[in-house]
Design an enzyme around this catalytic site. Sequence first.
Site, PDB file in Angstrom:
ATOM      1  N   TYR A   1       3.827 -44.183  57.198  1.00 50.07           N
ATOM      2  CA  TYR A   1       2.688 -43.975  58.105  1.00 50.07           C
ATOM      3  C   TYR A   1       3.034 -44.541  59.491  1.00 50.07           C
ATOM      4  O   TYR A   1       3.614 -45.633  59.594  1.00 50.07           O
ATOM      5  CB  TYR A   1       1.454 -44.655  57.506  1.00 50.07           C
ATOM      6  CG  TYR A   1       0.292 -44.754  58.469  1.00 50.07           C
ATOM      7  CD1 TYR A   1      -0.201 -43.620  59.117  1.00 50.07           C
ATOM      8  CD2 TYR A   1      -0.308 -45.978  58.732  1.00 50.07           C
ATOM      9  CE1 TYR A   1      -1.253 -43.712  60.006  1.00 50.07           C
ATOM     10  CE2 TYR A   1      -1.373 -46.077  59.612  1.00 50.07           C
ATOM     11  CZ  TYR A   1      -1.833 -44.942  60.255  1.00 50.07           C
ATOM     12  OH  TYR A   1      -2.868 -45.026  61.141  1.00 50.07           O
TER      13      TYR A   1
ATOM     14  N   LYS B   1      -8.456 -44.450  51.742  1.00 54.76           N
ATOM     15  CA  LYS B   1      -8.086 -43.087  51.364  1.00 54.76           C
ATOM     16  C   LYS B   1      -8.672 -42.719  49.995  1.00 54.76           C
ATOM     17  O   LYS B   1      -9.863 -42.822  49.812  1.00 54.76           O
ATOM     18  CB  LYS B   1      -6.563 -42.961  51.432  1.00 54.76           C
ATOM     19  CG  LYS B   1      -5.964 -43.491  52.738  1.00 54.76           C
ATOM     20  CD  LYS B   1      -6.448 -42.679  53.929  1.00 54.76           C
ATOM     21  CE  LYS B   1      -5.797 -42.985  55.242  1.00 54.76           C
ATOM     22  NZ  LYS B   1      -6.002 -44.288  55.832  1.00 54.76           N
TER      23      LYS B   1
ATOM     24  N   ASP C   1       4.037 -48.710  48.924  1.00 51.98           N
ATOM     25  CA  ASP C   1       2.735 -48.257  49.420  1.00 51.98           C
ATOM     26  C   ASP C   1       2.339 -47.058  48.562  1.00 51.98           C
ATOM     27  O   ASP C   1       2.950 -45.986  48.655  1.00 51.98           O
ATOM     28  CB  ASP C   1       2.845 -47.887  50.908  1.00 51.98           C
ATOM     29  CG  ASP C   1       1.498 -47.495  51.506  1.00 51.98           C
ATOM     30  OD1 ASP C   1       0.658 -46.950  50.763  1.00 51.98           O
ATOM     31  OD2 ASP C   1       1.306 -47.695  52.716  1.00 51.98           O
TER      32      ASP C   1
ATOM     33  N   ARG D   1     -14.939 -65.982  53.527  1.00 52.46           N
ATOM     34  CA  ARG D   1     -13.570 -65.598  53.939  1.00 52.46           C
ATOM     35  C   ARG D   1     -12.590 -65.949  52.820  1.00 52.46           C
ATOM     36  O   ARG D   1     -11.642 -65.222  52.556  1.00 52.46           O
ATOM     37  CB  ARG D   1     -13.187 -66.263  55.270  1.00 52.46           C
ATOM     38  CG  ARG D   1     -11.738 -66.051  55.663  1.00 52.46           C
ATOM     39  CD  ARG D   1     -11.449 -66.223  57.154  1.00 52.46           C
ATOM     40  NE  ARG D   1     -12.139 -67.325  57.784  1.00 52.46           N
ATOM     41  CZ  ARG D   1     -11.845 -68.631  57.609  1.00 52.46           C
ATOM     42  NH1 ARG D   1     -10.847 -68.981  56.816  1.00 52.46           N
ATOM     43  NH2 ARG D   1     -12.542 -69.556  58.223  1.00 52.46           N
TER      44      ARG D   1
END
Length: 388
Positions: free
Chosen positions: A103, A200, A175, A51
């Site tokens: 978005y 994406k 972004d 992690r």
Amino acid sequence: MTDTGHRLETLCIHAGQEPDPIHGAVMTPIVLASTFAQKSPGIYDAYDYSRAGNPTRTALEGCLAALEGAKHGITFGSGCAATTAVLLSLKSGDHVLCGDDVYGGTFRIFDKVMKPWGLEATFMDMSDLQAVKAALRPNTRLVWLETPSNPMLKITDIAAIAEIAKKAGIPLVVDNTFATPMLQRPLDLGASLVVHSTTKYLNGHSDVIGGAVLTSDDALAEKLHFLQKSVGGVPAPFDCYLVLRGLKTLGVRMKQHVASARKLVDHLVQHKQVARVFYPGLTTHKGHDVASRQMKAPGGMISFEVVGGLPAAKAFLESLKIFVCAESLGGVESLAEHPAIMTHASLPAETRRTLGIGDGLIRLSVGLEDVDDLADDLERGFSAAAPR
Ligand code: P1T
């Protein structure tokens, strides 16, 4: 040319990756271990627990940072997790200025997750620079924008907003999911942080959900590494490997996405069943001049309004044979979707109306199939959507 002396196409393939020192494997190994042996309690070379850090993830973070010209890369289990981590670096009572066309899931994080925790946000059109300056408050701690934006392909002048944010002493977050570093590098234009949905174009094959934040600001990077480890929204090593593999072809993929999108835009603008086309490469697009300055090319995303409203849009989307009617974008396969019902359903209806996300709006992610086949497919859609 970048700081390392290599061009972006080369960095896509090599940055962050060395042949494996044990076996000489050319491809980055997928290190699945959740934990790492320590020589003595608290004494270890680089990794203690996956992690906190993982070698496959380190390679991906290095590659993404190099592509965006950043010192630090911090990856997450999704674009939304990356967005949330950035916002968690703020505190209750802080205010964020955000572009109005983002978005739907990003809007939902602001509205349904962070607002109840006391983070305020103002959504506004960032093309009016005076209005942006006027909207800054004493407690504004961040400016956030998408350019090109999702789904209206609105363009914001990154350098101009970065200047305003800098004067106010606050970071600008861009972004960069729609453009990718191949077409636009926000840090070079003055932004402090870049956010990506690696789901994406960066991965490019629609088989990973992932996100990343890139920055050269040491203090912000430290906060984000702390949040990555503490909140724990980390990507799996296998997903990191897949994104690294996808990145190797990002350069050639983006060239073809752009070339095909340009051809389909030419087809759409002259079509009698198309009311409006939104594409930053069009000279008639409001943001065309800024896009020409800050982007190498206008990208592979197109939005357009089909004549006939919702029934026509539905008939169009139901009849396509190559474009898949699905959310997401940036994959090798072409996708088509209806923002009002699908990706932007979480926006209030009134906001959608103001932004122009109407019942006839269709968003295309232009893939790498033969472009004439794609044009034929659009024609199939228009035949089904034609008024009877
Ligand atoms: O889906 P995820 O990896 O969590 O990424 C969220 C996200 C962040 N930023 C932008 C600009 C995005 O487009 C997205 C996700 N977008 C879609 C799923 C979509 O179809 O628009």
